[in-house]
Design an enzyme around this catalytic site. Structure first.
Site, PDB file in Angstrom:
ATOM      1  N   TYR A  33       0.832  -1.199   0.000  1.00 55.39           N
ATOM      2  CA  TYR A  33       0.000   0.000   0.000  1.00 55.39           C
ATOM      3  C   TYR A  33       0.864   1.246   0.000  1.00 55.39           C
ATOM      4  O   TYR A  33       2.081   1.177   0.211  1.00 55.39           O
ATOM      5  CB  TYR A  33      -0.966  -0.008   1.188  1.00 55.39           C
ATOM      6  CG  TYR A  33      -0.357   0.327   2.538  1.00 55.39           C
ATOM      7  CD1 TYR A  33       0.479  -0.580   3.191  1.00 55.39           C
ATOM      8  CD2 TYR A  33      -0.621   1.542   3.165  1.00 55.39           C
ATOM      9  CE1 TYR A  33       1.023  -0.276   4.441  1.00 55.39           C
ATOM     10  CE2 TYR A  33      -0.080   1.855   4.416  1.00 55.39           C
ATOM     11  CZ  TYR A  33       0.739   0.941   5.047  1.00 55.39           C
ATOM     12  OH  TYR A  33       1.281   1.241   6.268  1.00 55.39           O
ATOM     13  N   ARG A  52       8.547   4.245  -4.425  1.00 55.55           N
ATOM     14  CA  ARG A  52       8.590   3.261  -3.325  1.00 55.55           C
ATOM     15  C   ARG A  52       7.601   2.121  -3.586  1.00 55.55           C
ATOM     16  O   ARG A  52       7.898   0.955  -3.320  1.00 55.55           O
ATOM     17  CB  ARG A  52       8.295   3.929  -1.984  1.00 55.55           C
ATOM     18  CG  ARG A  52       8.403   2.934  -0.822  1.00 55.55           C
ATOM     19  CD  ARG A  52       8.257   3.597   0.530  1.00 55.55           C
ATOM     20  NE  ARG A  52       6.945   4.197   0.697  1.00 55.55           N
ATOM     21  CZ  ARG A  52       6.604   4.962   1.724  1.00 55.55           C
ATOM     22  NH1 ARG A  52       7.480   5.234   2.670  1.00 55.55           N
ATOM     23  NH2 ARG A  52       5.397   5.463   1.814  1.00 55.55           N
ATOM     24  N   ARG A 101      -7.582 -21.073  -1.988  1.00 54.07           N
ATOM     25  CA  ARG A 101      -6.542 -20.598  -1.063  1.00 54.07           C
ATOM     26  C   ARG A 101      -5.346 -21.527  -1.208  1.00 54.07           C
ATOM     27  O   ARG A 101      -5.476 -22.746  -1.078  1.00 54.07           O
ATOM     28  CB  ARG A 101      -7.066 -20.645   0.374  1.00 54.07           C
ATOM     29  CG  ARG A 101      -6.018 -20.272   1.411  1.00 54.07           C
ATOM     30  CD  ARG A 101      -6.617 -20.254   2.816  1.00 54.07           C
ATOM     31  NE  ARG A 101      -5.613 -19.910   3.813  1.00 54.07           N
ATOM     32  CZ  ARG A 101      -4.867 -20.801   4.460  1.00 54.07           C
ATOM     33  NH1 ARG A 101      -4.992 -22.097   4.228  1.00 54.07           N
ATOM     34  NH2 ARG A 101      -3.974 -20.392   5.357  1.00 54.07           N
ATOM     35  N   LYS A 151       6.450  -1.978   2.016  1.00 55.68           N
ATOM     36  CA  LYS A 151       5.244  -1.413   2.650  1.00 55.68           C
ATOM     37  C   LYS A 151       4.070  -2.366   2.445  1.00 55.68           C
ATOM     38  O   LYS A 151       3.193  -2.129   1.614  1.00 55.68           O
ATOM     39  CB  LYS A 151       4.970  -0.013   2.070  1.00 55.68           C
ATOM     40  CG  LYS A 151       4.074   0.835   2.970  1.00 55.68           C
ATOM     41  CD  LYS A 151       4.153   2.294   2.579  1.00 55.68           C
ATOM     42  CE  LYS A 151       3.113   3.148   3.240  1.00 55.68           C
ATOM     43  NZ  LYS A 151       3.180   3.227   4.695  1.00 55.68           N
ATOM     44  N   GLU A 183      11.420   2.398  14.711  1.00 55.30           N
ATOM     45  CA  GLU A 183      10.544   3.460  14.206  1.00 55.30           C
ATOM     46  C   GLU A 183       9.239   3.457  15.002  1.00 55.30           C
ATOM     47  O   GLU A 183       9.058   2.631  15.898  1.00 55.30           O
ATOM     48  CB  GLU A 183      10.273   3.270  12.708  1.00 55.30           C
ATOM     49  CG  GLU A 183       9.631   1.939  12.381  1.00 55.30           C
ATOM     50  CD  GLU A 183       9.521   1.661  10.879  1.00 55.30           C
ATOM     51  OE1 GLU A 183       9.431   2.600  10.082  1.00 55.30           O
ATOM     52  OE2 GLU A 183       9.507   0.468  10.522  1.00 55.30           O
TER      53      GLU A 183
HETATM   54  N1  PDD Z   1       2.599   4.924   7.451  1.00 56.57           N
HETATM   55  N2  PDD Z   1       7.218   3.741   9.188  1.00 56.57           N
HETATM   56  C1  PDD Z   1       6.109   2.989   9.129  1.00 56.57           C
HETATM   57  C2  PDD Z   1       6.095   1.665   9.783  1.00 56.57           C
HETATM   58  C3  PDD Z   1       4.970   3.478   8.434  1.00 56.57           C
HETATM   59  O1  PDD Z   1       3.856   2.734   8.366  1.00 56.57           O
HETATM   60  C4  PDD Z   1       5.028   4.765   7.843  1.00 56.57           C
HETATM   61  C5  PDD Z   1       3.860   5.340   7.084  1.00 56.57           C
HETATM   62  C6  PDD Z   1       6.218   5.515   7.962  1.00 56.57           C
HETATM   63  C7  PDD Z   1       6.353   6.880   7.347  1.00 56.57           C
HETATM   64  O2  PDD Z   1       6.420   6.818   5.939  1.00 56.57           O
HETATM   65  P1  PDD Z   1       5.927   8.030   5.025  1.00 56.57           P
HETATM   66  O3  PDD Z   1       6.686   9.222   5.486  1.00 56.57           O
HETATM   67  O4  PDD Z   1       6.305   7.611   3.661  1.00 56.57           O
HETATM   68  O5  PDD Z   1       4.445   8.165   5.243  1.00 56.57           O
HETATM   69  C8  PDD Z   1       7.292   4.964   8.626  1.00 56.57           C
HETATM   70  C9  PDD Z   1       1.433   5.388   6.737  1.00 56.57           C
HETATM   71  C10 PDD Z   1       1.249   6.852   6.805  1.00 56.57           C
HETATM   72  C11 PDD Z   1       0.214   4.600   7.212  1.00 56.57           C
HETATM   73  O6  PDD Z   1       0.375   3.405   7.406  1.00 56.57           O
HETATM   74  O7  PDD Z   1      -0.871   5.172   7.339  1.00 56.57           O
END
Ligand code: PDD
Length: 287
Positions: A33, A52, A101, A151, A183
């Protein structure tokens, strides 16, 4: 208001957009996503989010089902159709819905991917009351898988982390591996000590945040000192200030870690300045 959403080539009212129960996103979290923020009805850092996304897909042997141009058009059309001024565009691509599945990947020629996009309105994204106050975080173990640079939609543990934070009266959680901060549950973590901005270097252990990269670029352009290295939770608690970055929060000051107040308990000067710079630069560059 009933939103218009995008699903596999169609724009539909949100209650008519349906995904199969066999979808691998649903059964196996087999999907990726992106979240792109919208300011003044324009997309922030769209190109970097797509880059990304392409990387996440490649790492999981998937393809981008639309061209980059088509993807931009879908984002812009949803912003227009939903009259979105401030908020987010959420995009998700899964490996689709094979008839059974099965742990092995379906043949992509037989099973088309699923792609959905929708908007979320967030008035107050730029003029956020929370940013004037700062947030509180707790620390929790980072027990996620080893490819956090992709992601994916496997967000159960970050979601549990967020709940642990809320239950303890905080706003979010910072995750720790070997005592070092990886993080936040959905954001990148920074601390500031003696005017030096410190953040963990990129690796498979964290998501390569688009906001993180932009904020670092703006910090360097503003002659701020920046160091990419791991920092411990003890070091964070002894920092002058701290903040997080993400598409959904931009730069958000952190004023408390595990019950320890940072500085005077109000948003720090560096975080506040970086938030201002970030928002004003995004206003100029958004499309
Ligand atoms: N999340 N680290 C994690 C684990 C994240 O899920 C996100 C973003 C970030 C920051 O990435 P960016 O600056 O590209 O948004 C770091 C999004 C916003 C979400 O899951 O809603």
């Amino acid at each position: 208001m009933m939103r218009t959403v995008y699903i596999n080539g169609d724009y539909l009212p949100e209650n008519e957009a349906k995904v199969s129960i066999f979808d691998r996103g649903f059964l196996m979290a087999d999907g990726v996503y992106e979240v792109t923020s919208v300011i003044d009805s324009k997309l922030v850092d769209f190109d970097r989010h797509v880059t990304r996304l392409q990387r996440s897909l490649k790492e999981l042997e998937m393809k981008l089902p639309l061209s980059v141009r088509e993807l931009l058009e879908v984002h812009q059309e949803l912003v227009r159709a939903n009259r979105l001024e401030e908020g987010l565009v959420y995009l998700q691509i899964t490996r689709g819905a094979p008839p059974e599945r099965d742990f092995s990947f379906p043949n992509p020629d037989e099973t088309p991917q699923t792609i959905v996009l929708f908007t979320q309105s967030k008035p107050g994204l730029t003029d956020s009351p929370l940013a004037k106050q700062g947030i509180k975080v707790i620390s929790i173990d980072d027990i996620r898988w080893g490819r956090r640079d992709i992601k994916t939609v496997q967000l159960l543990y970050p979601s549990m982390g967020k709940m642990m934070a809320l239950k303890s009266g905080a706003d979010d959680a910072w995750m720790l591996q070997d005592g070092y901060v990886t993080e936040g549950t959905s954001n990148n973590a920074f601390i500031v000590k003696n005017k030096k901005i410190i953040t963990r270097p990129l690796s498979n252990k964290i998501l390569h945040g688009i906001t993180r990269a932009s904020v670092m670029r703006f910090a360097k352009e503003s002659q701020m000192e920046l160091v990419e290295r791991c920092f411990s939770i003890e070091e964070a608690k002894a920092a002058d200030e701290a903040f997080i970055t993400s598409a959904s929060n931009f730069v958000m000051p952190v004023v408390e870690i595990d019950g320890v107040t940072l500085g005077d308990g109000t948003p720090g000067l560096v975080a506040t300045r970086l938030r201002e710079i970030y928002i004003s630069e995004c206003r100029k560059q958004a499309k």
